[in-house]
Design an enzyme around this catalytic site. Structure first.
Site, PDB file in Angstrom:
ATOM      1  N   HIS A  61      62.588  90.407  50.755  1.00  0.00           N
ATOM      2  CA  HIS A  61      63.004  91.040  49.496  1.00  0.00           C
ATOM      3  C   HIS A  61      64.494  90.792  49.278  1.00  0.00           C
ATOM      4  O   HIS A  61      65.339  91.474  49.849  1.00  0.00           O
ATOM      5  CB  HIS A  61      62.715  92.542  49.565  1.00  0.00           C
ATOM      6  CG  HIS A  61      62.975  93.274  48.284  1.00  0.00           C
ATOM      7  ND1 HIS A  61      62.666  94.600  48.130  1.00  0.00           N
ATOM      8  CD2 HIS A  61      63.513  92.883  47.102  1.00  0.00           C
ATOM      9  CE1 HIS A  61      62.998  94.995  46.911  1.00  0.00           C
ATOM     10  NE2 HIS A  61      63.522  93.960  46.270  1.00  0.00           N
ATOM     11  N   ASN A  72      63.249  88.806  39.054  1.00  0.00           N
ATOM     12  CA  ASN A  72      63.948  89.494  37.957  1.00  0.00           C
ATOM     13  C   ASN A  72      65.277  88.801  37.665  1.00  0.00           C
ATOM     14  O   ASN A  72      66.360  89.317  37.897  1.00  0.00           O
ATOM     15  CB  ASN A  72      64.119  90.989  38.239  1.00  0.00           C
ATOM     16  CG  ASN A  72      64.750  91.302  39.566  1.00  0.00           C
ATOM     17  OD1 ASN A  72      64.682  90.507  40.498  1.00  0.00           O
ATOM     18  ND2 ASN A  72      65.378  92.451  39.660  1.00  0.00           N
ATOM     19  N   ASP A  78      66.832  93.794  50.321  1.00  0.00           N
ATOM     20  CA  ASP A  78      66.984  94.024  48.879  1.00  0.00           C
ATOM     21  C   ASP A  78      68.386  93.602  48.448  1.00  0.00           C
ATOM     22  O   ASP A  78      69.048  94.268  47.649  1.00  0.00           O
ATOM     23  CB  ASP A  78      66.708  95.485  48.512  1.00  0.00           C
ATOM     24  CG  ASP A  78      66.533  95.677  46.995  1.00  0.00           C
ATOM     25  OD1 ASP A  78      66.479  94.673  46.266  1.00  0.00           O
ATOM     26  OD2 ASP A  78      66.463  96.846  46.550  1.00  0.00           O
ATOM     27  N   ASP A 113      59.396  93.154  40.462  1.00  0.00           N
ATOM     28  CA  ASP A 113      60.472  93.887  41.127  1.00  0.00           C
ATOM     29  C   ASP A 113      61.616  94.211  40.172  1.00  0.00           C
ATOM     30  O   ASP A 113      62.044  93.369  39.389  1.00  0.00           O
ATOM     31  CB  ASP A 113      61.020  93.076  42.305  1.00  0.00           C
ATOM     32  CG  ASP A 113      62.125  93.830  43.029  1.00  0.00           C
ATOM     33  OD1 ASP A 113      61.940  95.018  43.298  1.00  0.00           O
ATOM     34  OD2 ASP A 113      63.176  93.225  43.278  1.00  0.00           O
TER      35      ASP A 113
END
Length: 428
Positions: A62, A96, A307, A154
């Site tokens: 991620h 995204n 992330d 996401d």
């Protein structure tokens, strides 16, 4: 680099049994031998790794590489440098972007560009819905054929149950996971930090735990009806851990991740850290942090992902209400996990290798990664456990919005090898 010999490192891979000092030989990008002692073949580069820990290269399931559209914050080149500095040899880029990665043509262009510019293996998740708008599914089969490794909106939560369940079934037919960002935005509202004593003290709108737990509960119900492979991203609170624990006990095929900042920091760190502590979901309370660590230790949570979300300094310089959500994390991944999980006594090195390497490899279907066994890709992360250092605001990333700036960590990546090539070597 056709031949590389790592000598006298403590090899950490549960698939090979207990940790022990070994030599590892890589030839033509693959691991060919690992044993107590290996005589260097002719023309071999030898690395003396005494006192170092050897892990399979870390796999970040991620991360945000920001191309296309966000090159001011990060590009494929800087992303690769940051990843290598953190021992990450494979990463999954989120869709995204601007425009969203929702078409086979764009995905093919991005993959080709990344192969040229990025020093580590960069995979791509394709958008679940067109434009990530949550109204119409993408051409999932065509995206899979173009090289998508997963599907996700996401940054947005696919709340439409019919669409999500159709996506789960279609992705299952392609043996690919659906990744959900569990956040009910109708509950989040204008919130910017965790709803609690800190938000009240700062006079800021809060984000309740229910924004996450209600989404997790709904997604698990959809998985129960549709089947498939569901992966829950960046869990942040105790309630979510318990919901996943019960679902797994009932046999549901769900996997989950959390992030280094949620196991190292809490909402109490926000006042001093400011916008470098602003992320989604927000930092929660100490009880949530402890629940996440327990979930990592007992197998409820499968992996730690960064992330990694870079933003230009001028954007993060805004106040907590206006600054964007997100923090960088690639370069501090190893140090944060070692400091707050291993050295804190919560789990062993073998479990850490599962969380950072073998489990994300399994999620993404990377059959030749995530292990030090012969025949696997020569993706390696060598860690110096004696290194203690303060995180400084100078990063390989083009952005510096790290929540660990100024903090001391123990354990630093010393050498990173991707496909048999040394892509990072720590200077001091």
């Amino acid at each position: 680099m056709k031949k590389l010999l790592i000598r006298r490192a403590l090899a950490v891979d549960p698939a090979l049994g207990p940790e022990r000092v070994r030599d590892l030989l890589a030839e033509n990008g693959r691991i060919t031998r690992i044993s107590a002692s290996i005589t260097p073949p002719r023309g071999c580069v030898v690395v003396d790794a005494r006192g170092k820990w050897l892990f399979p290269g870390f796999i970040d399931a991620h991360a945000h590489a920001r191309e296309p559209g966000g090159g001011k914050a990060e590009d494929f080149r800087s992303f690769g440098l940051a990843a290598a500095a953190g021992g990450v040899t494979t990463a999954l880029a989120m869709p995204n972007t601007s425009p969203a990665c929702d078409s086979p043509g764009l995905l093919e262009k991005l993959r080709a560009r990344a192969r040229k510019k990025c020093s580590v293996n960069l995979l791509f998740a394709a958008a679940l819905t067109r434009g990530r708008a949550g109204r119409q599914l993408t051409d999932m089969e065509e995206l899979a054929a173009a090289g998508a490794s997963a599907f996700t909106d996401d940054g947005g939560w696919l709340s439409d149950r019919r669409l999500l369940e159709e996506a789960l079934r279609r992705a299952w037919d392609m043996d690919l996971p659906v990744l959900q960002h569990p956040e009910d935005f109708s509950v989040t509202g204008r919130g910017v930090v965790n709803l609690g004593p800190v938000s009240r003290r700062l006079g800021l709108p809060g984000i309740s735990r229910a924004a996450e737990t209600s989404a997790v509960k709904a997604d698990l119900s959809s998985l129960r009806r549709a089947g498939g492979r569901l992966h829950l991203q960046h869990l942040s609170c105790a309630g979510s851990v318990e919901l996943v624990r019960r679902a797994r006990a009932a046999g549901l095929p769900v996997t989950a991740e959390t992030c280094p900042h949620y196991i190292a920091l809490t909402e109490d760190d926000v006042p001093a850290g400011g916008t470098d502590m602003k992320m989604k979901p927000p930092l929660r309370a100490e009880a949530d942090r402890r629940a996440l660590i327990k979930g990592l230790a007992d197998g409820t949570i499968d992996m730690v992902a960064t992330d990694h979300a870079p933003h230009p300094p001028e954007e993060k310089a805004k106040d907590l209400l206006r600054a964007p959500f997100g923090v960088i994390g690639l370069e501090t991944l190893a140090g944060a996990c070692l400091t707050h999980l291993y050295f804190a006594g919560h789990l062993g090195l073998g479990r850490l290798a599962e969380l950072l390497s073998s489990n994300p490899a399994r999620l993404l279907g990377l059959h030749s990664k995530g292990s030090l066994a012969p025949g696997m890709d020569a993706d390696l992360a060598l860690v110096d456990p004696s290194a203690e250092y303060q995180v400084k605001p100078i990063f390989f990333s083009r952005s510096s919005n790290s929540p660990f700036k100024g903090r001391r960590l123990r354990g630093a990546v010393w050498l990173t090898v991707a496909g048999g090539r040394i892509v990072f070597r720590r200077k001091s």
